[in-house]
Design a protein around this motif. Structure first.
Motif, mmCIF file in Angstrom:
data_model
loop_
_atom_site.group_PDB
_atom_site.id
_atom_site.type_symbol
_atom_site.label_atom_id
_atom_site.label_comp_id
_atom_site.label_asym_id
_atom_site.label_seq_id
_atom_site.Cartn_x
_atom_site.Cartn_y
_atom_site.Cartn_z
ATOM 1 N N ASP A 65 -8.044 -0.409 8.323
ATOM 2 C CA ASP A 65 -7.752 -0.249 6.895
ATOM 3 C C ASP A 65 -7.853 1.215 6.493
ATOM 4 O O ASP A 65 -7.038 1.713 5.719
ATOM 5 C CB ASP A 65 -8.740 -1.073 6.058
ATOM 6 C CG ASP A 65 -8.546 -2.571 6.194
ATOM 7 O OD1 ASP A 65 -7.465 -3.006 6.649
ATOM 8 O OD2 ASP A 65 -9.475 -3.310 5.843
ATOM 9 N N HIS A 69 -4.782 3.236 4.822
ATOM 10 C CA HIS A 69 -4.860 3.742 3.449
ATOM 11 C C HIS A 69 -4.820 5.266 3.364
ATOM 12 O O HIS A 69 -4.792 5.818 2.270
ATOM 13 C CB HIS A 69 -6.085 3.167 2.744
ATOM 14 C CG HIS A 69 -5.962 1.693 2.519
ATOM 15 N ND1 HIS A 69 -4.904 1.129 1.840
ATOM 16 C CD2 HIS A 69 -6.736 0.662 2.913
ATOM 17 C CE1 HIS A 69 -5.035 -0.174 1.816
ATOM 18 N NE2 HIS A 69 -6.139 -0.494 2.464
ATOM 19 N N THR A 73 -1.222 3.136 -0.417
ATOM 20 C CA THR A 73 -2.111 2.444 -1.350
ATOM 21 C C THR A 73 -1.916 0.949 -1.115
ATOM 22 O O THR A 73 -0.966 0.532 -0.417
ATOM 23 C CB THR A 73 -1.766 2.783 -2.809
ATOM 24 O OG1 THR A 73 -0.448 2.271 -3.084
ATOM 25 C CG2 THR A 73 -1.839 4.280 -3.076
ATOM 26 N N ASP A 74 -2.756 0.119 -1.724
ATOM 27 C CA ASP A 74 -2.579 -1.331 -1.595
ATOM 28 C C ASP A 74 -1.211 -1.762 -2.124
ATOM 29 O O ASP A 74 -0.537 -2.599 -1.519
ATOM 30 C CB ASP A 74 -3.684 -2.082 -2.350
ATOM 31 C CG ASP A 74 -5.023 -2.020 -1.638
ATOM 32 O OD1 ASP A 74 -5.049 -1.837 -0.404
ATOM 33 O OD2 ASP A 74 -6.056 -2.167 -2.330
ATOM 34 N N TRP A 77 1.528 -0.687 0.302
ATOM 35 C CA TRP A 77 1.535 -1.522 1.503
ATOM 36 C C TRP A 77 2.149 -2.894 1.197
ATOM 37 O O TRP A 77 2.900 -3.427 2.003
ATOM 38 C CB TRP A 77 0.134 -1.666 2.089
ATOM 39 C CG TRP A 77 0.163 -2.465 3.348
ATOM 40 C CD1 TRP A 77 -0.376 -3.692 3.571
ATOM 41 C CD2 TRP A 77 0.817 -2.112 4.575
ATOM 42 N NE1 TRP A 77 -0.101 -4.126 4.849
ATOM 43 C CE2 TRP A 77 0.623 -3.169 5.481
ATOM 44 C CE3 TRP A 77 1.551 -0.997 4.985
ATOM 45 C CZ2 TRP A 77 1.137 -3.146 6.778
ATOM 46 C CZ3 TRP A 77 2.057 -0.976 6.280
ATOM 47 C CH2 TRP A 77 1.850 -2.045 7.156
#
Length: 84
Positions: A65, A69, A73-74, A77
């Protein structure tokens, strides 16, 4: 075990004490690329990996992770997963 012996026999005459860790790591990925034990290299930290994240159909790989990252960013992704 037999695969590791095959790998070692193939490279034993090609490496010496001056062989870089990068050359050795790339040899692992090349040797096992199209097998059921595929090995990749993290695009961020360079570690060898057999599990993790694959971005853009293999353009980049991330082992954790934390490495993922560093580039996504979330939200980015999630979009990558939707599109690729």
């Amino acid at each position: 075990e037999p695969e590791l012996n095959s790998f070692a026999e193939f490279y034993i005459d090609k490496w010496d004490e001056n062989t870089s860790e990068d050359v050795i790591a790339e040899s692992f990925t090349d040797f096992w690329w199209d097998t059921d034990k595929a090995c990749r290299r993290c695009s961020e930290c360079g570690r060898l990996m057999r599990a993790g994240y694959c971005a853009d159909m293999g353009v980049a790989y991330y082992c954790s992770d934390e490495c993922l990252h560093s580039d996504f960013t979330d939200e980015e992704w999630a979009e990558e997963c939707e599109n690729n």
